[in-house]
Structure formats: structure tokens, C-alpha cells
Scaffold this active site. Structure first.
Site, mmCIF file in Angstrom:
data_model
loop_
_atom_site.group_PDB
_atom_site.id
_atom_site.type_symbol
_atom_site.label_atom_id
_atom_site.label_comp_id
_atom_site.label_asym_id
_atom_site.label_seq_id
_atom_site.Cartn_x
_atom_site.Cartn_y
_atom_site.Cartn_z
ATOM 1 N N LYS A 191 4.069 20.544 -4.499
ATOM 2 C CA LYS A 191 3.575 21.299 -3.335
ATOM 3 C C LYS A 191 2.056 21.358 -3.460
ATOM 4 O O LYS A 191 1.506 22.151 -4.211
ATOM 5 C CB LYS A 191 4.167 22.716 -3.355
ATOM 6 C CG LYS A 191 4.302 23.398 -2.004
ATOM 7 C CD LYS A 191 3.015 23.610 -1.249
ATOM 8 C CE LYS A 191 2.147 24.721 -1.766
ATOM 9 N NZ LYS A 191 0.821 24.780 -1.098
ATOM 10 N N GLU A 267 -2.527 26.890 -15.277
ATOM 11 C CA GLU A 267 -3.951 26.606 -15.514
ATOM 12 C C GLU A 267 -4.703 27.401 -14.458
ATOM 13 O O GLU A 267 -4.644 27.069 -13.272
ATOM 14 C CB GLU A 267 -4.231 25.111 -15.332
ATOM 15 C CG GLU A 267 -3.385 24.194 -16.190
ATOM 16 C CD GLU A 267 -3.667 24.334 -17.671
ATOM 17 O OE1 GLU A 267 -4.731 24.856 -18.035
ATOM 18 O OE2 GLU A 267 -2.799 23.949 -18.458
ATOM 19 N N CYS A 302 -12.765 25.037 -12.183
ATOM 20 C CA CYS A 302 -12.239 26.154 -12.982
ATOM 21 C C CYS A 302 -13.103 26.391 -14.212
ATOM 22 O O CYS A 302 -13.321 27.524 -14.612
ATOM 23 C CB CYS A 302 -10.812 25.848 -13.406
ATOM 24 S SG CYS A 302 -10.651 24.231 -14.191
ATOM 25 N N GLU A 402 -14.815 35.410 -10.919
ATOM 26 C CA GLU A 402 -14.882 33.977 -10.621
ATOM 27 C C GLU A 402 -15.333 33.804 -9.167
ATOM 28 O O GLU A 402 -14.692 34.302 -8.246
ATOM 29 C CB GLU A 402 -13.518 33.300 -10.814
ATOM 30 C CG GLU A 402 -13.623 31.795 -10.626
ATOM 31 C CD GLU A 402 -12.275 31.069 -10.709
ATOM 32 O OE1 GLU A 402 -11.298 31.539 -10.115
ATOM 33 O OE2 GLU A 402 -12.233 30.014 -11.363
HETATM 34 P P1 NAD Z 1 -4.749 29.293 -5.110
HETATM 35 O O1 NAD Z 1 -4.195 30.078 -6.251
HETATM 36 O O2 NAD Z 1 -5.095 30.008 -3.875
HETATM 37 O O3 NAD Z 1 -3.707 28.147 -4.670
HETATM 38 C C1 NAD Z 1 -3.208 27.216 -5.599
HETATM 39 C C2 NAD Z 1 -1.871 26.698 -5.098
HETATM 40 O O4 NAD Z 1 -0.948 27.790 -5.056
HETATM 41 C C3 NAD Z 1 -1.921 26.126 -3.663
HETATM 42 O O5 NAD Z 1 -1.076 25.011 -3.573
HETATM 43 C C4 NAD Z 1 -1.364 27.275 -2.831
HETATM 44 O O6 NAD Z 1 -0.764 26.855 -1.631
HETATM 45 C C5 NAD Z 1 -0.328 27.844 -3.785
HETATM 46 N N1 NAD Z 1 0.045 29.239 -3.512
HETATM 47 C C6 NAD Z 1 -0.704 30.199 -2.921
HETATM 48 N N2 NAD Z 1 0.017 31.350 -2.819
HETATM 49 C C7 NAD Z 1 1.225 31.094 -3.376
HETATM 50 C C8 NAD Z 1 2.401 31.879 -3.592
HETATM 51 N N3 NAD Z 1 2.491 33.148 -3.204
HETATM 52 N N4 NAD Z 1 3.453 31.297 -4.206
HETATM 53 C C9 NAD Z 1 3.387 30.005 -4.611
HETATM 54 N N5 NAD Z 1 2.322 29.207 -4.414
HETATM 55 C C10 NAD Z 1 1.242 29.752 -3.821
HETATM 56 O O7 NAD Z 1 -5.975 28.460 -5.728
HETATM 57 P P2 NAD Z 1 -6.993 27.493 -4.967
HETATM 58 O O8 NAD Z 1 -7.898 28.337 -4.140
HETATM 59 O O9 NAD Z 1 -6.238 26.376 -4.337
HETATM 60 O O10 NAD Z 1 -7.778 26.859 -6.208
HETATM 61 C C11 NAD Z 1 -8.833 27.492 -6.838
HETATM 62 C C12 NAD Z 1 -8.384 28.158 -8.126
HETATM 63 O O11 NAD Z 1 -7.770 27.206 -8.974
HETATM 64 C C13 NAD Z 1 -9.561 28.730 -8.913
HETATM 65 O O12 NAD Z 1 -9.218 29.998 -9.381
HETATM 66 C C14 NAD Z 1 -9.700 27.741 -10.072
HETATM 67 O O13 NAD Z 1 -10.298 28.263 -11.216
HETATM 68 C C15 NAD Z 1 -8.279 27.335 -10.298
HETATM 69 N N6 NAD Z 1 -8.212 26.044 -11.009
HETATM 70 C C16 NAD Z 1 -7.881 26.055 -12.347
HETATM 71 C C17 NAD Z 1 -7.867 24.859 -13.076
HETATM 72 C C18 NAD Z 1 -7.538 24.858 -14.554
HETATM 73 O O14 NAD Z 1 -7.292 23.781 -15.093
HETATM 74 N N7 NAD Z 1 -7.547 25.986 -15.233
HETATM 75 C C19 NAD Z 1 -8.169 23.649 -12.434
HETATM 76 C C20 NAD Z 1 -8.491 23.673 -11.065
HETATM 77 C C21 NAD Z 1 -8.501 24.889 -10.365
#
Ligand code: NAD
Length: 500
Positions: A191, A267, A302, A402
Site C-alpha cells: 500500500k 521505520e 527521515c 521532526e
Molecule cells: P505517514 O505516516 O503519514 O504515511 C506513511 C504511510 O502510512 C502512507 O502510505 C499512508 O497512507 C499510511 N497511513 C497513514 N495513516 C494510516 C493508518 N491510519 N493506517 C495505516 N496506514 C496509514 O508518513 P509520510 O508523511 O508518508 O512520510 C513521512 C514520514 O516517514 C516521516 O516521519 C519520515 O521520517 C518517515 N520516514 C522514515 C524512514 C525510516 O527509514 N526511518 C524513511 C522514510 C520516511
């Protein structure tokens, strides 16, 4: 690979006809409820595509077929070298389609095309190849027992792995999640993020072209709180491999507890420190790395080194070098121009959030030393210029939360122990950088930092041997390396009684 001209990339972007439907059981289909998901180009504000928007019913269909294929053994019991060959062909096909992947991600989330070609596409190809090469290298163990028994431990696949990915590295995060799950013999339902799903669909299509069996790798774009939630709650799914924010990451554990106690790897976010000691050699070189560590990918990383902890003696010299270097190296512009080093942020809401942090930083008393505004020459785009605050105290919002944008905070430290204390004073624990010429300081700080990854005299460099992941609120589990593969397996102990 040549990065060609801006006109060339615009021509590619304009002629792309991406697949926008769900991929379930080897076939492209519309969502059950006929819902649509719009994707916009953050550089122009114009639509990129309208995708089928998966619902919980689509997720259940995908999870059901993925589980059936797993039990049938079409992938999980495929001869290991055949499975490896499919994955190696997939890696080759990603490489062949580099320009399409680059254009798709750049159009949907604004990353400079040059970064797509130098980091995301090769990084994805490498991840798929590396994990494919690991397929027949997973070892179990056979501990010594009394002579009346034989005891061995196997590593076996989990079943269905649900992968949920963010928008900041759309192709690469999909590759980091999907490749180890598939390599270990699992079936997958992916997804992707709402803002950038097109490259994930293409990845699924190429898996089929590479000879992957139908229904083993399914892709269901959709809203996180609908499709993502349904995937994480599904009893047919045996692991959720999640990358995204810490807030949504927490939900994964709740969904697991509320369903079948599926395994979760997460992550999550970060607020990573870059520690510069007074003895750091060649401060210009340090500034080059540190600037790249926060402004690369518009700061939407991240592991962005967003807290810069500088020793008192080098503070002023470093801040000046940093600002000069940032001005020269990171100018917001058209991400389809191969010379552009900084694109827009992913969408208008995110731009507003980042600009809000900049306002709060000023209100809380930090000094703006660079940038801090939307890029006014391009009002249609969601740009924020590279921004630097000095005089930041650890308790300020820009030092503790963040931001996920191009905003750096310089905090003064007064020596090794103080630097480590400030560095660790955060709920996050993803990564850190240390800049010093002293071997003992480097190793002592690396030992004491509470985070999953430490770089000494470099930042965010490394290869596939480096397990990627954090401590504390930055999550659990590891992407990349053999660890990623092992996390997609479960252990079985077999005790054989010997009668003679
Ligand atoms: P997000 O948490 O908003 O979304 C991530 C994914 O989760 C998306 O596919 C989204 O549709 C899904 N999602 C959202 N709500 C959900 C729910 N209630 N249930 C299930 N799935 C749900 O994050 P984002 O804005 O897409 O990405 C940015 C974040 O990702 C930042 O916090 C960044 O630090 C983190 N990130 C971490 C790493 C790592 O390796 N640690 C790498 C890349 C990004």
C-alpha cells in the site's frame, strides 16, 4: 547514466501514460467502490494522474489471494535459484525503466530528477539485487545436543507481508520493503503513499514481466486510514513492514494487537544530530556534508541531520561556511532540470506546516541566518528555501520536533559530554553524525549515542551491508542488509528423538 536536458525530461513527463489501477492477482483492476485518488505535481499544482483508490474490500481481496498463493507454494516453494532469477530480472527491468521511474517520482513528489538517477533508482536496483543474492544464503542452525537427539532450527517465510510506504522515496522505500519480503519467500500486498503511488504500481507490473507468479506481489494504492488500516488489521497478513511517521507507526502496533498479533517492523521519524567537535579537520568539507545531510531531498528525509551541534570555538566559522555552501549548492528550481538540486515539498499542506515551524522558531527566539520563506518566484510550486536558524536551544520546537523540510537548527555545545547529552535528549533515535579528528572521541561518542546508525566524518553514506533503522521512537526493525531478510522470516525449532 546521462541526465539529458530539461526539455528532454519535460518531453518524457508529458508523454508518460502510467498505469493507475490496482494490481491484484496479476491483473490490473479498478477499486471495488470505483473510488479515485488524485495525484498532483507539487511543482505546478497541476494533476498528474487519477488512480483507482483501494478500499478495505480491495485489501481483503489482495490479502486473500496473496495468502492463497503462499499456501500453493508458487513462490514460497519455488526453487531458490529460480526465485533469485526472477528477482534479478526485476532489478534489471527497474534499471531499464530508470527514466520512467525517475520521471514518475519527480512528477508526483518533486524530488530533483538528478537525485532520482543518482540515488533512488540505483539504490532500488541494488537493494533488489542484494536481497536476491541472499536468497540461498539464509542459514538456520544446529546446536549441539545429547546423543539421543538432533536439534535444528529453520528460518521460514511468514506468509503475507503487508508493506506500507511513505512518499519521500516512493520507489526506493517500496524496494527496501518488498525485496526482502519476496526474497524470503513471502507474498506481498503493498500500500504506497497517497501522494506518490505510480512507481509502486510499475514495480508490481515489472515483477510480472520478470516472471513473478500472479498474486505474489499485489499493489493496492489507497488512503492510509482506509486501505492502510485494513491491511494492518487483516488476519490474512502476518507482518506489517511500515515506513512513515512515528504517529502512524504507533497505530501499527495497535492494529496488530487488535487483530492477529502480526509481526510489525517500523521505520519512523527522526531528529538526527550532527555533532561537530572543535578538532574537526577541514571545516569546509564538514559544511559540504552537513549541508547535504539536511537539504538533500528538500529535507524530506527521515535521517536528515536537522540538529547541528557545534562546539563553541568553531561556531561562527562553521555557520558562515554552512550558509555560503547552502546558498551555492541548494537553490530551489524545476526538479525536471538536471541541474536542480532542490525541488518543491510534496504538497501545499506540507509546505504550510514547514513554514509554520519557521514562524514558531522566530517566535521562540531563534535567529534566522538563512532562507525561511516560500520561493516567491514560483508561487504555483510548494517550495521552501533552505533555512538555517542559529541560537537554537534544545527545548525549542525546531530542535525537538521532526519538521521534514529544509530547516536546520544550530545548537551550541560545550564539549563531548554535553554534545552527547543534547544529542540523546530526544524521543527519536534514528541516526547521528560525528565530526572529529580524534579517534577516541569518535568511538566514545558512537558508543554513547542512542540511535540505530552513526556516521563518523561522513553522513548518509554506506552500502547494502548497512542495516537501516532506529531506536526509541524512530522505530524497530531494519531495512537493507541480511537483517531485513531475516526479519521477514520466522524461526522453527525441530527436535528429533534418536532411538539408537
Ligand atoms: P505517514 O505516516 O503519514 O504515511 C506513511 C504511510 O502510512 C502512507 O502510505 C499512508 O497512507 C499510511 N497511513 C497513514 N495513516 C494510516 C493508518 N491510519 N493506517 C495505516 N496506514 C496509514 O508518513 P509520510 O508523511 O508518508 O512520510 C513521512 C514520514 O516517514 C516521516 O516521519 C519520515 O521520517 C518517515 N520516514 C522514515 C524512514 C525510516 O527509514 N526511518 C524513511 C522514510 C520516511
Amino acid at each position: 547514466m546521462s541526465t539529458a536536458t530539461t526539455a528532454h525530461w519535460h518531453a518524457i513527463a508529458e508523454t508518460l501514460v502510467p498505469e493507475t489501477r490496482l494490481l491484484i492477482d496479476g491483473r490490473f483492476c479498478n477499486a471495488v467502490g470505483a473510488g479515485r485518488l488524485a495525484s498532483f505535481n507539487p511543482t505546478s499544482g497541476r494533476p498528474v494522474a487519477e488512480l483507482a483508490c483501494g478500499t478495505s474490500e480491495d485489501i481483503e481481496l489482495a490479502a486473500d489471494i496473496a495468502e492463497r498463493r503462499f499456501r500453493q507454494g508458487v513462490w514460497s516453494r519455488m526453487a531458490l535459484r529460480d526465485r533469485m532469477a526472477v528477482m534479478l530480472r526485476l532489478a534489471d527491468l527497474v534499471e531499464v525503466n530508470a527514466a520512467t521511474f525517475a520521471a514518475l517520482d519527480t512528477l508526483e513528489m518533486g524530488k530533483p530528477i538528478s537525485e532520482m538517477l543518482s540515488i533512488d533508482v540505483p539504490g532500488s536496483v541494488l537493494a533488489i539485487r542484494y536481497l536476491a543474492e541472499c536468497i540461498d544464503k539464509i542459514g538456520g542452525s544446529c546446536p549441539t545436543t545429547n546423543s539421543d537427539a538432533l536439534h535444528y532450527m529453520l528460518r521460514q517465510p511468514l506468509g503475507v507481508v503487508g508493506c506500507i510506504t511513505p512518499w519521500n522515496y516512493p520507489l526506493m522505500m517500496a524496494a527496501w520493503k518488498v525485496a526482502p519480503a519476496l526474497a524470503a519467500g513471502n507474498s506481498v500486498v503493498l500500500k504506497p503513499a497517497e501522494d506518490a503511488s505510480l512507481s509502486a504500481i510499475l514495480l508490481g507490473k515489472l515483477f510480472l514481466e520478470a516472471g513473478g507468479p500472479d498474486g505474489v506481489f499485489n499493489v493496492v494504492p489507497g488512503r492510509g486510514d482506509v486501505a492502510g488500516k485494513a491491511l494492518a488489521l487483516s488476519d490474512k497478513v502476518h507482518k506489517i513492514a511500515f515506513t512513515g511517521s512515528t504517529g502512524v507507526g504507533r497505530l501499527m502496533y495497535r492494529y496488530s494487537a487488535d487483530s492477529n498479533l502480526k509481526k510489525v517492523s517500523a521505520e519512523l521519524g527522526g531528529k538526527s544530530p550532527q555533532i561537530i567537535l572543535d578538532d574537526a579537520a577541514d571545516l569546509q568539507k564538514v559544511a559540504d556534508w552537513v549541508v547535504g545531510g539536511i537539504y538533500g531531498n528538500q529535507g524530506e528525509v527521515c535521517s536528515a541531520g536537522s540538529r547541528i551541534l557545534v562546539g563553541g570555538k568553531r561556531h561562527d566559522e562553521f555557520v558562515e561556511l554552512f550558509a555560503q555552501t547552502a546558498r551555492t549548492k541548494f537553490r530551489p528550481g524545476d526538479p525536471l532540470d538536471p541541474a536542480t538540486t532542490m525541488g518543491p515539498l510534496v504538497n501545499r499542506a506540507h509546505q504550510k506546516k514547514v513554514l509554520g515551524f519557521i514562524d514558531i522558531a522566530a517566535e521562540e527566539g531563534a535567529t534566522r541566518a538563512l532562507g525561511g520563506e516560500a520561493h516567491l518566484e514560483r508561487p504555483d510550486g510548494c517550495f521552501v528555501s533552505p533555512t538555517l536558524f542559529t541560537g537554537v536551544r534544545p527545548e525549542m520546537s525546531i530542535a525537538s520536533q521532526e519538521i521534514f523540510g529544509p530547516v536546520a537548527a544550530v545548537i551550541r555545545h560545550d564539549g563531548l559530554a554535553n554534545a552527547v547529552a543534547i544529542a540523546n535528549d530526544t524521543p527519536y533515535g534514528l541516526a547521528a553524525g560525528i565530526w572529529t579528528n580524534d579517534l577516541n572521541s569518535a568511538h566514545a561518542i558512537a558508543r554513547d549515542l542512542e540511535c540505530g546508525m552513526v556516521w563518523v566524518n561522513g553522513y548518509m553514506n554506506g552500502d547494502m551491508s548497512q542495516p537501516w533503522g532506529g531506536w526509541k521512537a524512530s522505530g524497530q526493525g531494519r531495512d537493507k542488509a541480511i537483517e531485513a531478510l531475516l526479519e521477514n522470516t520466522q524461526m522453527k525449532s525441530v527436535w528429533v528423538t534418536l532411538n539408537s
